[in-house]
Design a protein around this motif. Structure first.
Motif, PDB file in Angstrom:
ATOM      1  N   GLY A 359       0.802  -1.239  -0.054  1.00 58.78           N
ATOM      2  CA  GLY A 359      -0.021   0.041   0.047  1.00 58.78           C
ATOM      3  C   GLY A 359       0.977   1.158  -0.001  1.00 58.78           C
ATOM      4  N   GLY A 360       0.513   2.052  -0.757  1.00 58.27           N
ATOM      5  CA  GLY A 360       1.006   3.505  -0.969  1.00 58.27           C
ATOM      6  C   GLY A 360       1.916   3.571  -1.737  1.00 58.27           C
ATOM      7  N   LYS A 371       7.001   6.354  -1.209  1.00 60.73           N
ATOM      8  CA  LYS A 371       5.687   6.361  -0.539  1.00 60.73           C
ATOM      9  C   LYS A 371       5.501   4.931   0.005  1.00 60.73           C
ATOM     10  CE  LYS A 371       3.961   9.641  -3.719  1.00 60.73           C
ATOM     11  NZ  LYS A 371       2.821   9.984  -4.846  1.00 60.73           N
ATOM     12  N   GLY A 372       6.135   3.905  -0.062  1.00 61.54           N
ATOM     13  CA  GLY A 372       5.971   2.712   0.010  1.00 61.54           C
ATOM     14  C   GLY A 372       6.015   2.278   1.477  1.00 61.54           C
ATOM     15  N   SER A 373       5.599   0.988   1.986  1.00 64.91           N
ATOM     16  CA  SER A 373       5.638   0.667   3.191  1.00 64.91           C
ATOM     17  C   SER A 373       7.133   0.614   4.074  1.00 64.91           C
ATOM     18  CB  SER A 373       4.799  -0.675   3.526  1.00 64.91           C
ATOM     19  OG  SER A 373       5.424  -1.804   2.702  1.00 64.91           O
ATOM     20  N   LEU A 374       8.076   0.568   3.041  1.00 63.52           N
ATOM     21  CA  LEU A 374       9.604   0.170   3.587  1.00 63.52           C
ATOM     22  C   LEU A 374      10.280   1.400   3.789  1.00 63.52           C
ATOM     23  CD1 LEU A 374      10.660  -2.737   1.362  1.00 63.52           C
ATOM     24  CD2 LEU A 374       9.590  -2.941   3.675  1.00 63.52           C
ATOM     25  N   GLY A 375       9.554   2.574   3.151  1.00 60.38           N
ATOM     26  CA  GLY A 375      10.474   3.971   3.415  1.00 60.38           C
ATOM     27  C   GLY A 375      12.059   3.717   3.119  1.00 60.38           C
TER      28      GLY A 375
END
Lengths: 398, 398
Positions: A359-360, A371-375
């Motif tokens: 998501g993101g 923008k993803g979950s892992l930064g």
């Protein structure tokens, strides 16, 4: 990290595929990077259900060479584990190195009246370089038990491999660095290196004798003495059976250094994909290397870099059809077409597995991955995420 | 970090409340995590005006046990400060440990004709284990000044505490590890441990004498010798007066190790909340532990985990009514119902204080916290943010 891994890593049947689109990250040209401009429906769809992020290869602002950038992706701190230049050159010539080997960068040069008058021997053609290497290889015998083998490179360049007991790389360059100066002998930088230094100097004397009637290449300069690095292998550290599927020698060499099996494949994406399919049942970790994103980046060829990305996108469904437990698509470093060179910019990173958050991210691009979950994270930690998602890591502490 | 803190930390009247919803983070099931599925109007409203982020417990990809995960939240580097297994087991049995104590994991076992024929003594009922421990405790006298106390666990398991001067935990397990082998004596791994080793072996002899007519449990196996860790307390490091409000022994034990006061409370969220209210004027740091988010995660019970989250949401206004200067809601590690286990995924983190930046997070969920002002950071640094927002940290440097 190595200490912790020893406690928690376990062998399982799950499979990890790591795809390196060399240099794929870019900077915007007229507002769009290569990845943003490319039409990539398959990558877009995958990004939406993957954990995405950006990886920093070494440190913020640091532009890595291929060596440190790849080592980081394989889980090695690229500052702690540095591969010396001679070894990398040897990798680039696809020389099969052994533990204990010393690799040395060499030039053919022109010696006249006791001075090096041309450090590059008039940039002799590669073909002549090859002949000179063959001549020397056929006439030189082991010196004090040390084998010395020359491998021709481009123009006046070659790599010398020294193979034997008790060798050291603590040797000052046997190269005056400037034209017009007398030749320099190899000098030991520690007492351990005296034996090696004597072998090198005796080798140079013998080469001068062999080449005494040759022109303009009648001597050799040697620099960048490098010992084969002692790096714990991916097999030891991660209990993986890793296979490298790469066409270019440099990447095959790097993979060998970290203990991967290496196969010969052609240069196209189809060649690489075919090798993945053929070997999928025999290994549990696959490193796939796509070179041309980097080559076109270095050429400043924005449009062709985009085409390679789109070609990769069209092959993606075939990779997904293999159902790897963990699929990572990323890069070793960025090579923006505008810069025509490697750069310091973090790499887009996508990890697909059924155990990750997602998501993101709407696409596999620099901005969307951020923008993803892992930064944003360090590339050297990526292997931990791959192993975790392959359920190859047990709990740390109780 | 300890060096810097020493210079800048100051005692103030401000109050910090740290709420750990154990294992609250998840991974999506049909597109939503437990936190995303839960209806949490109070948490949503708080998230909008709080600094949110995600914390990495140990390293990316590393799944922590409760020990390292909690230590990190209390500000201790979980790699530097590792708590050994025997001590954690003792914490789990709510044993009040003292500095210098050695905690040991024990089994009752069956010895026959000089061999350990059953390492678990037929998994005797917990009730019998309790009786055997009481019998031994009543008959054993201190050995060379060392007190030895047994605490019964489940089935054949117990914890032995050794208390006295000059004890060491550098002792090889007194456990053959396999059935069918003769018993093993404790062996010192360093010369410092000879005294302890002699005490252990003499203890085993005495126990064998006491249990000689018992069956099937007629001997003991001892392993995982662990010294009470010497960790600087939260009082020393942060000048806090900390109170732990937790029902389960493991978390009380961990809190004691870092120097918190610990009270006995019941298992419900109401019990915990009541204790917070009653003690709010007496301390300036409160660690509240909600266990069931983790328990239901471990059970794979997605719906019940959601209900616990919703129950917590309904209590939140009562906590806010106490007006703590800093309120943190987070977790020690994630326990996704889909995985039925602890996981490596970062923890949602929310910090509410009048001195923080906010914006970006619409809810207290994994994805929304990631968009918050704190980004992704290491759990061990969270204490610094809490202290800073409580205005307990002076300027560093001039």
């Amino acid at each position: 990290m190595e200490e912790i891994l020893k406690e928690i890593v376990q062998k399982t049947d799950s499979k990890i595929v790591l795809i390196v689109l060399d240099g794929v990250g870019g900077i915007p040209k007229d507002g769009k990077t290569e990845l943003e401009y490319a039409i990539t429906p398959n990558l877009d769809e995958l990004a939406k259900k993957s954990a995405c992020g950006l990886t920093i290869p070494v440190l913020p602002g640091i532009t890595p060479g291929s060596g440190p950038a790849h080592l980081a992706l394989f889980g090695y701190d690229p500052i702690k584990f540095q591969i010396k230049r001679g070894i990398l050159e040897a990798c680039g010539l696809d020389i099969k190195l052994e533990k204990g080997d010393i690799a040395v960068r060499g030039n053919f040069a022109t010696l006249k009246d006791g001075k090096i008058v041309d450090r590059r021997a008039g940039r002799i053609p590669s073909e002549e370089c090859k002949k000179l290497c063959e001549k020397i290889n056929s006439e030189i015998k082991p010196i004090s038990g040390v084998k010395l083998i020359l491998y021709p490179g481009e123009e006046h360049r070659f790599v010398l491999i020294m193979r034997g007991e008790g060798l050291s790389d603590e040797i000052e360059d046997a190269d005056p660095q400037k034209d017009g100066l007398p030749p320099k002998k190899a000098k030991p930088l520690s007492s351990d290196a005296e034996f090696t230094s004597n072998v090198v100097n005796s080798f140079i004397e013998k080469v001068n004798e062999i080449l005494k009637d040759s022109s303009p290449a009648n001597t050799v300069l040697l620099r960048g003495f490098s010992k084969y690095p002692s790096i714990p292998s991916m097999r030891e550290l991660y209990l993986l059976s890793p296979l490298a599927i790469a066409h270019y020698p440099m990447y095959k060499g790097l993979a060998r250094i970290v203990g991967m099996d290496v196969i010969d494949v052609g240069p196209t994406q189809d060649d690489i994909l075919k090798a993945l399919k053929e070997n999928f049942s025999n290994y549990d970790f696959f490193y796939l290397h796509v070179k041309k994103t980097d080559s076109y980046g270095e050429d400043g060829n924005y449009e062709s870099k985009i085409k390679i990305i789109e070609e990769f996108d069209s092959k993606l469904p075939e990779i997904l059809n293999l159902n790897p437990d963990v699929l990572v698509i990323t890069s070793d470093h960025s090579t923006p077409s505008l810069l025509k060179a490697h750069s310091w910019h973090p790499n887009p990173f996508l990890l697909y597995s059924k155990w990750e958050r997602y998501g993101g991210s709407e696409r596999f691009t620099e901005n969307e991955c951020r923008k993803g979950s892992l930064g944003i994270f360090y590339a050297k930690d990526a292997i931990l995420l791959m192993l975790a998602n392959a359920l190859k890591l047990k709990k740390f502490g109780a």
